[in-house]
Design an enzyme around this catalytic site. Sequence first.
Site, PDB file in Angstrom:
ATOM      1  N   HIS A   1      72.522  33.434 -18.370  1.00  0.00           N
ATOM      2  CA  HIS A   1      73.326  34.524 -17.820  1.00  0.00           C
ATOM      3  C   HIS A   1      73.763  34.217 -16.400  1.00  0.00           C
ATOM      4  O   HIS A   1      74.889  34.526 -16.004  1.00  0.00           O
ATOM      5  CB  HIS A   1      72.550  35.845 -17.870  1.00  0.00           C
ATOM      6  CG  HIS A   1      73.412  37.054 -17.670  1.00  0.00           C
ATOM      7  ND1 HIS A   1      73.570  37.671 -16.445  1.00  0.00           N
ATOM      8  CD2 HIS A   1      74.191  37.752 -18.541  1.00  0.00           C
ATOM      9  CE1 HIS A   1      74.384  38.697 -16.574  1.00  0.00           C
ATOM     10  NE2 HIS A   1      74.779  38.775 -17.831  1.00  0.00           N
ATOM     11  N   CYS A   2      72.896  33.592 -15.623  1.00  0.00           N
ATOM     12  CA  CYS A   2      73.224  33.243 -14.236  1.00  0.00           C
ATOM     13  C   CYS A   2      74.363  32.238 -14.149  1.00  0.00           C
ATOM     14  O   CYS A   2      75.097  32.202 -13.156  1.00  0.00           O
ATOM     15  CB  CYS A   2      72.014  32.640 -13.528  1.00  0.00           C
ATOM     16  SG  CYS A   2      70.485  33.567 -13.655  1.00  0.00           S
ATOM     17  N   LEU A   3      74.487  31.398 -15.172  1.00  0.00           N
ATOM     18  CA  LEU A   3      75.434  30.287 -15.144  1.00  0.00           C
ATOM     19  C   LEU A   3      76.743  30.602 -15.848  1.00  0.00           C
ATOM     20  O   LEU A   3      77.580  29.721 -16.033  1.00  0.00           O
ATOM     21  CB  LEU A   3      74.791  29.056 -15.786  1.00  0.00           C
ATOM     22  CG  LEU A   3      73.663  28.419 -14.950  1.00  0.00           C
ATOM     23  CD1 LEU A   3      72.782  27.549 -15.820  1.00  0.00           C
ATOM     24  CD2 LEU A   3      74.253  27.615 -13.804  1.00  0.00           C
TER      25      LEU A   3
ATOM     26  N   ASN B   1      69.234  30.770 -15.308  1.00  0.00           N
ATOM     27  CA  ASN B   1      69.399  30.453 -16.721  1.00  0.00           C
ATOM     28  C   ASN B   1      70.781  30.852 -17.217  1.00  0.00           C
ATOM     29  O   ASN B   1      71.704  30.988 -16.428  1.00  0.00           O
ATOM     30  CB  ASN B   1      68.279  31.035 -17.573  1.00  0.00           C
ATOM     31  CG  ASN B   1      67.704  29.965 -18.499  1.00  0.00           C
ATOM     32  OD1 ASN B   1      68.379  29.540 -19.432  1.00  0.00           O
ATOM     33  ND2 ASN B   1      66.503  29.503 -18.210  1.00  0.00           N
TER      34      ASN B   1
END
Length: 368
Positions: free
Chosen positions: A356-358, A354
């Site tokens: 934060h990961c991206l 999501n």
Amino acid sequence: MTTLHSTPRADGFHMPAEWAPQTQTWMIWPERPDNWRLGGKPAQAAHVAVAKAIARFEPVTVAVSAGQYENARARLDVPNIRVVEMSSDDAWVRDTGPTFVINRSGEVRGVNWDFNAWGGFDGGLYSPWNRDSQIGGKILEIERAPRYCTEGFVLEGGSIHVDGEGTLITTEECLLNSNRNPHLDRAQIEAVLSANLAVDKIIWLPDGLFNDETDGHVDNFCCYVRPGEVLLAWTDDPQDPNYARCHAAMNVLQSSTDAQGRSFTVHKMPIPGPLYATEAECAGVDPVDGTQERNPTVRLAGSYVNFLIVNGGIIAPSFDDPLDSQAKAILQDLFPQHEVVMVPGRELLLGGGNIHCLTQQQPAPHKN
């Protein structure tokens, strides 16, 4: 590009907290058809929404392949978004990008970790990953930031959170996994983190969220709100497979102190769902040997904790779930000086992560 052979701690550098002032946020354009459904088109629309939300608060740089450059440039049509051409294997810049470190003299450098697609040939999510392993160095070269290399040490940025005051939170499920650094034990891993991030104490949560295909990244489960305070994904349902994980993490946090000797205040964030991909959504992903398959019977690791802190803003995912409004209210209460912006996160979740990961924040230089 300048490659340094010392360590950030030895040179007076440390990883700042995410709420420290930032110069920009980095993102990578999604297009991988064996991970993103329908050739990545729905995910690209979601990506645009995230980038434009961030751009309200600070500059954004989006790295994109040559084949997608014209498409991305046309759709990211706001002045605060820069688009640069860069090859990659997928879009997860939190895990493939550098970890920026700063000192008190106004300098910014970066730590370039090794990357093996979340497990290499022992449970990794795709192969090859050689272009992703170059992302950290490429970003640092564009920014003319000297880099520290950790050759032989695998780490993803989503597996750590810091408070900027000497404490790091991670999970045993990920960092002690035999598919990351099997040649190192816990103490040796702590030594590497201490040397490269200038942390003095590490809080080890047992596990991350259930079915998190990164092997339990902490950024999808527990994050800092401010020094001494964390936000933990939570369920009160004993039948939920996350129940034991949440309670085990709570036990660790309640029995621990941070590097400054503070006890933790733990805020709870409800877990949405349970969420699942539909058969149609899974059918839109190209099946390729060696790539993580999409299955409508497998629960998705949806989490409101997977948000990004930017200058004056909180960019958080929504899931068209009854808990969306409660999640926004919790975030607004915890960050009263920030504007909470919810962006649809389902398409991002379908790809395995999501907001934060991206994203990867680049801290502003700190000067005394």
